[in-house]
Design a protein around this motif. Sequence first.
Motif, PDB file in Angstrom:
ATOM      1  N   LEU A   1      51.823  42.037  47.783  1.00 35.41           N
ATOM      2  CA  LEU A   1      50.531  41.864  48.358  1.00 35.41           C
ATOM      3  C   LEU A   1      50.417  41.666  49.804  1.00 35.41           C
ATOM      4  CD1 LEU A   1      48.928  39.782  45.531  1.00 35.41           C
ATOM      5  CD2 LEU A   1      48.149  42.167  46.004  1.00 35.41           C
TER       6      LEU A   1
ATOM      7  N   PRO B   1      37.809  43.228  42.389  1.00 36.44           N
ATOM      8  CA  PRO B   1      38.522  42.005  42.746  1.00 36.44           C
ATOM      9  C   PRO B   1      39.291  41.034  41.776  1.00 36.44           C
ATOM     10  CG  PRO B   1      36.260  42.035  43.713  1.00 36.44           C
ATOM     11  CD  PRO B   1      36.390  43.200  42.995  1.00 36.44           C
ATOM     12  N   ALA B   2      40.436  40.691  41.963  1.00 40.45           N
ATOM     13  CA  ALA B   2      41.012  40.101  40.994  1.00 40.45           C
ATOM     14  C   ALA B   2      42.009  39.011  41.724  1.00 40.45           C
ATOM     15  CB  ALA B   2      42.010  41.055  40.198  1.00 40.45           C
TER      16      ALA B   2
ATOM     17  N   VAL C   1      46.840  39.807  39.028  1.00 40.85           N
ATOM     18  CA  VAL C   1      47.440  41.099  39.363  1.00 40.85           C
ATOM     19  C   VAL C   1      48.896  41.188  38.863  1.00 40.85           C
ATOM     20  CG1 VAL C   1      48.081  42.348  41.631  1.00 40.85           C
ATOM     21  CG2 VAL C   1      45.699  41.240  41.607  1.00 40.85           C
TER      22      VAL C   1
ATOM     23  N   CYS D   1      43.510  46.460  42.117  1.00 49.29           N
ATOM     24  CA  CYS D   1      42.732  45.527  42.869  1.00 49.29           C
ATOM     25  C   CYS D   1      41.166  46.222  43.549  1.00 49.29           C
ATOM     26  CB  CYS D   1      43.229  44.953  44.065  1.00 49.29           C
ATOM     27  SG  CYS D   1      44.536  43.953  43.537  1.00 49.29           S
TER      28      CYS D   1
ATOM     29  N   VAL E   1      44.470  45.822  51.771  1.00 53.46           N
ATOM     30  CA  VAL E   1      43.874  44.759  50.697  1.00 53.46           C
ATOM     31  C   VAL E   1      43.210  43.596  51.687  1.00 53.46           C
ATOM     32  CG1 VAL E   1      45.175  45.203  48.672  1.00 53.46           C
ATOM     33  CG2 VAL E   1      45.786  43.493  50.053  1.00 53.46           C
TER      34      VAL E   1
ATOM     35  N   VAL F   1      42.065  39.220  45.576  1.00 54.63           N
ATOM     36  CA  VAL F   1      42.736  40.322  45.982  1.00 54.63           C
ATOM     37  C   VAL F   1      41.693  41.403  46.050  1.00 54.63           C
ATOM     38  CG1 VAL F   1      44.571  41.862  46.314  1.00 54.63           C
ATOM     39  CG2 VAL F   1      45.100  39.394  45.657  1.00 54.63           C
ATOM     40  N   THR F   2      41.345  42.212  47.007  1.00 55.59           N
ATOM     41  CA  THR F   2      40.326  43.221  47.124  1.00 55.59           C
ATOM     42  C   THR F   2      40.812  44.422  47.814  1.00 55.59           C
ATOM     43  OG1 THR F   2      38.479  41.917  46.558  1.00 55.59           O
ATOM     44  CG2 THR F   2      38.269  44.079  47.078  1.00 55.59           C
ATOM     45  N   THR F   3      40.892  45.714  47.058  1.00 52.99           N
ATOM     46  CA  THR F   3      41.475  46.894  47.785  1.00 52.99           C
ATOM     47  C   THR F   3      40.180  47.177  48.826  1.00 52.99           C
ATOM     48  OG1 THR F   3      42.755  47.769  45.986  1.00 52.99           O
ATOM     49  CG2 THR F   3      42.156  49.281  47.484  1.00 52.99           C
TER      50      THR F   3
END
Length: 116
Positions: free
Chosen positions: A80, A59-60, A65, A56, A89, A33-35
């Motif tokens: 999410l 990346p996680a 998360v 995020c 995201v 997951v990335t913002t």
Amino acid sequence: MTDEDPGPLVRLFGLTGGRARPPGETFDLVAIVTTIRLPFEPAGLNPEHQTILSVCRRPAPVADVAAQVGLPLNITRVLLGDLRSEGLVTIDPPKTTDQTIDERTYREVLHGIRRL
């Protein structure tokens, strides 16, 4: 638990609006997951959504998360999914080993071992 405090289950139910599954395409617990952007009106998001966006920025994986936010995995996945639906995201499958290590890397490692 008192009459004034409905307890954690009611609160979690309220966070997801009673939903048990994230909207849209399914994703794995090791998905990354990335913002990608922050909302113009952050006041429109609940604190949990805002915390996830903060976590995020780097990346996680989904499981990490959930651990960092302190929410159950199923609740985190629903939140999410909401953020993904809003375009805040990205949720991508993890890269496989084939995509991350190429032949040149193997040669460099082998060369380094031979020097030892």
